[in-house]
Motif scaffolding. Structure first.
Motif, PDB file in Angstrom:
ATOM      1  N   ALA A 154       0.830  -1.198   0.000  1.00 54.65           N
ATOM      2  CA  ALA A 154       0.000   0.000   0.000  1.00 54.65           C
ATOM      3  C   ALA A 154       0.870   1.256   0.000  1.00 54.65           C
ATOM      4  CB  ALA A 154      -0.921  -0.006   1.215  1.00 54.65           C
ATOM      5  N   ILE A 155       0.243   2.406  -0.191  1.00 52.04           N
ATOM      6  CA  ILE A 155       1.000   3.668  -0.191  1.00 52.04           C
ATOM      7  C   ILE A 155       0.745   4.462   1.087  1.00 52.04           C
ATOM      8  CG2 ILE A 155       0.881   3.741  -2.713  1.00 52.04           C
ATOM      9  CD1 ILE A 155      -1.053   6.149  -2.399  1.00 52.04           C
ATOM     10  N   LYS A 156       0.018   3.880   2.035  1.00 47.16           N
ATOM     11  CA  LYS A 156      -0.289   4.584   3.278  1.00 47.16           C
ATOM     12  C   LYS A 156       0.873   4.484   4.256  1.00 47.16           C
ATOM     13  CE  LYS A 156      -3.886   2.137   4.185  1.00 47.16           C
ATOM     14  NZ  LYS A 156      -5.085   1.635   4.884  1.00 47.16           N
ATOM     15  N   VAL A 157       1.155   5.576   4.938  1.00 46.20           N
ATOM     16  CA  VAL A 157       2.142   5.614   6.008  1.00 46.20           C
ATOM     17  C   VAL A 157       1.521   6.395   7.165  1.00 46.20           C
ATOM     18  CG1 VAL A 157       4.164   5.367   4.537  1.00 46.20           C
ATOM     19  CG2 VAL A 157       3.219   7.639   4.922  1.00 46.20           C
ATOM     20  N   ALA A 158       1.873   6.026   8.396  1.00 43.81           N
ATOM     21  CA  ALA A 158       1.167   6.661   9.512  1.00 43.81           C
ATOM     22  C   ALA A 158       1.858   6.372  10.837  1.00 43.81           C
ATOM     23  CB  ALA A 158      -0.281   6.167   9.564  1.00 43.81           C
ATOM     24  N   VAL A 159       1.453   7.160  11.846  1.00 43.57           N
ATOM     25  CA  VAL A 159       1.801   6.893  13.236  1.00 43.57           C
ATOM     26  C   VAL A 159       0.524   6.986  14.065  1.00 43.57           C
ATOM     27  CG1 VAL A 159       4.172   7.724  13.035  1.00 43.57           C
ATOM     28  CG2 VAL A 159       2.360   9.323  13.698  1.00 43.57           C
ATOM     29  N   ASN A 160       0.619   6.469  15.294  1.00 44.32           N
ATOM     30  CA  ASN A 160      -0.522   6.542  16.209  1.00 44.32           C
ATOM     31  C   ASN A 160      -0.529   7.891  16.927  1.00 44.32           C
ATOM     32  OD1 ASN A 160      -0.964   3.844  15.490  1.00 44.32           O
ATOM     33  ND2 ASN A 160       0.211   3.078  17.248  1.00 44.32           N
ATOM     34  N   HIS A 161      -1.689   8.209  17.480  1.00 46.80           N
ATOM     35  CA  HIS A 161      -1.823   9.417  18.297  1.00 46.80           C
ATOM     36  C   HIS A 161      -2.621   9.039  19.533  1.00 46.80           C
ATOM     37  CE1 HIS A 161      -2.097  13.607  19.422  1.00 46.80           C
ATOM     38  NE2 HIS A 161      -3.404  13.550  19.445  1.00 46.80           N
ATOM     39  N   GLY A 162      -1.929   8.975  20.682  1.00 48.51           N
ATOM     40  CA  GLY A 162      -2.590   8.505  21.892  1.00 48.51           C
ATOM     41  C   GLY A 162      -3.059   7.075  21.699  1.00 48.51           C
ATOM     42  N   LYS A 163      -4.337   6.838  21.967  1.00 55.23           N
ATOM     43  CA  LYS A 163      -4.922   5.509  21.793  1.00 55.23           C
ATOM     44  C   LYS A 163      -5.597   5.365  20.430  1.00 55.23           C
ATOM     45  CE  LYS A 163      -3.920   3.657  25.807  1.00 55.23           C
ATOM     46  NZ  LYS A 163      -3.038   2.469  25.898  1.00 55.23           N
ATOM     47  N   HIS A 164      -5.274   6.240  19.507  1.00 55.70           N
ATOM     48  CA  HIS A 164      -5.906   6.213  18.186  1.00 55.70           C
ATOM     49  C   HIS A 164      -4.923   5.661  17.162  1.00 55.70           C
ATOM     50  CE1 HIS A 164      -9.273   8.500  19.777  1.00 55.70           C
ATOM     51  NE2 HIS A 164      -8.401   9.343  20.311  1.00 55.70           N
ATOM     52  N   LYS A 165      -5.286   4.531  16.572  1.00 52.78           N
ATOM     53  CA  LYS A 165      -4.419   3.818  15.641  1.00 52.78           C
ATOM     54  C   LYS A 165      -4.310   4.585  14.321  1.00 52.78           C
ATOM     55  CE  LYS A 165      -2.433  -0.122  14.112  1.00 52.78           C
ATOM     56  NZ  LYS A 165      -1.181  -0.667  14.654  1.00 52.78           N
ATOM     57  N   ASN A 166      -3.064   4.818  13.871  1.00 47.32           N
ATOM     58  CA  ASN A 166      -2.794   5.430  12.564  1.00 47.32           C
ATOM     59  C   ASN A 166      -3.580   6.718  12.333  1.00 47.32           C
ATOM     60  OD1 ASN A 166      -1.034   3.338  11.880  1.00 47.32           O
ATOM     61  ND2 ASN A 166      -2.649   2.111  10.956  1.00 47.32           N
ATOM     62  N   ARG A 167      -3.725   7.521  13.368  1.00 39.44           N
ATOM     63  CA  ARG A 167      -4.539   8.736  13.258  1.00 39.44           C
ATOM     64  C   ARG A 167      -3.818   9.843  12.505  1.00 39.44           C
ATOM     65  NH1 ARG A 167      -9.365   9.794  15.734  1.00 39.44           N
ATOM     66  NH2 ARG A 167      -9.515   7.523  15.504  1.00 39.44           N
ATOM     67  N   LEU A 168      -2.480   9.818  12.486  1.00 39.38           N
ATOM     68  CA  LEU A 168      -1.705  10.820  11.762  1.00 39.38           C
ATOM     69  C   LEU A 168      -0.961  10.108  10.637  1.00 39.38           C
ATOM     70  CD1 LEU A 168      -0.160  12.636  14.861  1.00 39.38           C
ATOM     71  CD2 LEU A 168      -2.243  13.246  13.627  1.00 39.38           C
ATOM     72  N   GLY A 169      -1.172  10.542   9.400  1.00 43.27           N
ATOM     73  CA  GLY A 169      -0.533   9.823   8.309  1.00 43.27           C
ATOM     74  C   GLY A 169      -0.642  10.542   6.987  1.00 43.27           C
ATOM     75  N   ALA A 170      -0.226   9.826   5.951  1.00 40.94           N
ATOM     76  CA  ALA A 170      -0.222  10.401   4.603  1.00 40.94           C
ATOM     77  C   ALA A 170      -0.310   9.268   3.590  1.00 40.94           C
ATOM     78  CB  ALA A 170       1.059  11.208   4.372  1.00 40.94           C
ATOM     79  N   TYR A 171      -0.644   9.640   2.360  1.00 37.57           N
ATOM     80  CA  TYR A 171      -0.538   8.726   1.227  1.00 37.57           C
ATOM     81  C   TYR A 171       0.746   9.106   0.497  1.00 37.57           C
ATOM     82  CZ  TYR A 171      -5.439   7.865   2.289  1.00 37.57           C
ATOM     83  OH  TYR A 171      -6.610   7.546   2.936  1.00 37.57           O
ATOM     84  N   HIS A 172       1.769   8.284   0.675  1.00 35.37           N
ATOM     85  CA  HIS A 172       3.088   8.637   0.161  1.00 35.37           C
ATOM     86  C   HIS A 172       3.751   7.374  -0.375  1.00 35.37           C
ATOM     87  CE1 HIS A 172       6.607  11.070  -0.412  1.00 35.37           C
ATOM     88  NE2 HIS A 172       7.345  10.363   0.438  1.00 35.37           N
TER      89      HIS A 172
END
Length: 431
Positions: A154-172
């Motif tokens: 896939a082209i998705k990349v991300a990190v978690n934010h608190g208890k929220h999975k992959n809440r911060l990310g991009a299509y890169h």
């Protein structure tokens, strides 16, 4: 990698801009990516004469000699930045340490870092590349099963934010992915199992042929590291037949992933078949203490979703049990005590926000095909969960998985990248 071009029109009352983004990258099979005779990797870095490698520290320990010999042979300076990214480290703080490595290295605009590791490593380092100078190209070498057949496809990349999975990310998108399944030889069994959950995912809702192969060969593939393990005499050719099965299965899985994802790379259409197993698991995965492996969290969601599908009359009891049995034979988790009615309600609320106000729960209809449910009520889900727990109690281990928790994650784990041993740039090969 991607390239965006556009046009604009002017008018007395304003302007209109239209742009088009072109995404273009290759996934290339290489048997022994660090074998000196294979030039695919060297060809990408020869124009720069150097390479910055962001690499999982365990992979570096295992392959250091091969890596150093490869870059020395091809006369390319190599600098490594080892990382050890657990789920608890999938944060912006870790992204910042990687970006600091880019700065210390003096990375130029079009120079692609080389990212080597599993899904967590490629996710976080990929997001670092998406963020650095707004967009930095990169090349991926996934080293885990979940990376080879899912995360790096896939082209998705991300990190978690608190208890929220992959809440911060991009299509890169990376500019290239080098697929070397021989890394499975040294991958621990618990990580093989972790990745096999994603194979179950694509098979149950997207490709019945893969499901049949998993049913017939899954246990043997797990035990032999997909045919790459040595026998007692150190012979790696003993399981050549299984390796052929493994190639057909994983090739078909990647092909199915691309068939489903490429028409919708930026997920504008939120009815996504490969979101099977990802409706309630994002909340569950970051709620359980100790942390569940990602594949086990997805497996729990898939198992519950299969029960939901059966309760709605979309699949038979026999097909539901086949799905659960395939997962159970692989040692994947069907249920945990943390999967409760209140958690399911909380997870439903969270995913509905992510999916633009609709549940869009992907479920089998039948095995190998998918439909989406939007009208499941909280009361109905809790009743279905009671049925599910009663059903899986009759399976081996009462539905528990084998090695389902990450060994290093505990309830008092604090986020932050390698606080005791801060990673540093390291020059391996000098021309």
């Amino acid at each position: 990698m991607s390239n965006a071009t556009g046009t604009y029109e002017s008018a007395p009352d304003g302007f209109r801009v239209r742009g088009v983004e072109t995404i273009d990258f290759d996934l290339v099979y290489v048997d022994g990516v660090f074998a000196t005779g294979n030039t695919e990797l060297a060809d990408a870095y020869r124009p720069f004469g150097r390479c910055l490698m962001v690499i999982d520290a365990t992979v570096l320990d295992l392959y250091r000699n091969q890596i150093e010999a490869y870059f020395e042979h091809h006369d390319i300076d190599l600098t490594v930045f080892p990382v050890q990214i657990r789920e608890v480290d999938k944060t912006l703080a870790t992204v910042e340490t990687i970006i600091d490595a880019f700065i210390d290295f003096g990375l130029i605009r079009t120079e692609p870092p080389l990212v080597v590791g599993g899904g967590l490593t490629t996710d976080v380092a990929g997001f670092s590349c998406a963020s650095y100078k707004r967009s930095t190209p990169y090349i991926r070498i996934p080293t885990t099963l979940i990376g080879l057949i899912d995360a790096s496809v896939a082209i998705k990349v991300a990190v978690n934010h608190g208890k929220h999975k992959n809440r911060l990310g991009a299509y890169h998108a990376s500019q290239q992915v080098l697929l070397d399944f021989s890394f499975l030889k040294t991958l621990p069994i618990d990580q093989i199992r972790n990745g096999m959950a994603e194979l179950v995912k694509i098979s149950v809702v997207g490709n019945n042929d893969i499901f049949e192969m998993l049913d017939e060969h899954g246990e043997a593939l797990l035990a032999t590291h997909f045919g790459y393990s040595e026998d007692t005499d150190g012979d790696t050719t003993t399981h050549a037949g299984l390796r052929d099965v493994a190639h057909r299965l994983t090739y078909d899985a990647i092909d199915s992933m691309l068939r489903l994802e490429v028409p919708n790379l930026h997920e504008i259409d939120l009815d996504r078949v490969i979101a099977y197993g990802h409706t309630w698991s994002p909340t569950l995965e970051l709620t359980c203490q100790p942390y569940l492996f990602h594949g086990h969290a997805v497996a729990i969601d898939m198992a519950f979703s299969a029960t939901v599908a059966e309760q709605r009359g979309l699949i038979s009891v026999d097909d539901r049990n086949r799905i659960l049995n395939v997962m159970s034979k692989l040692g994947l988790t069907l249920d945990v005590v943390d999967l409760t009615g209140p958690l399911v309600r909380t997870a439903t609320t969270s995913i509905v926000q992510t999916r633009d106000g609709m549940l869009r729960a992907a479920v089998p209809d039948p095995i190998g095909s998918c439909t989406f449910l939007n009208d499941l009520t909280g009361d109905e889900l809790e009743a279905m969960l009671d049925v599910h727990k009663e059903v899986v109690a009759g399976f081996p281990r009462s539905g528990a998985g084998e090695d389902m928790y990450t060994p290093e994650a505990t309830s008092d784990a604090e986020p932050g990248p390698q606080s005791a041993n801060e990673p540093e740039l390291e020059s391996l090969a000098i021309r």
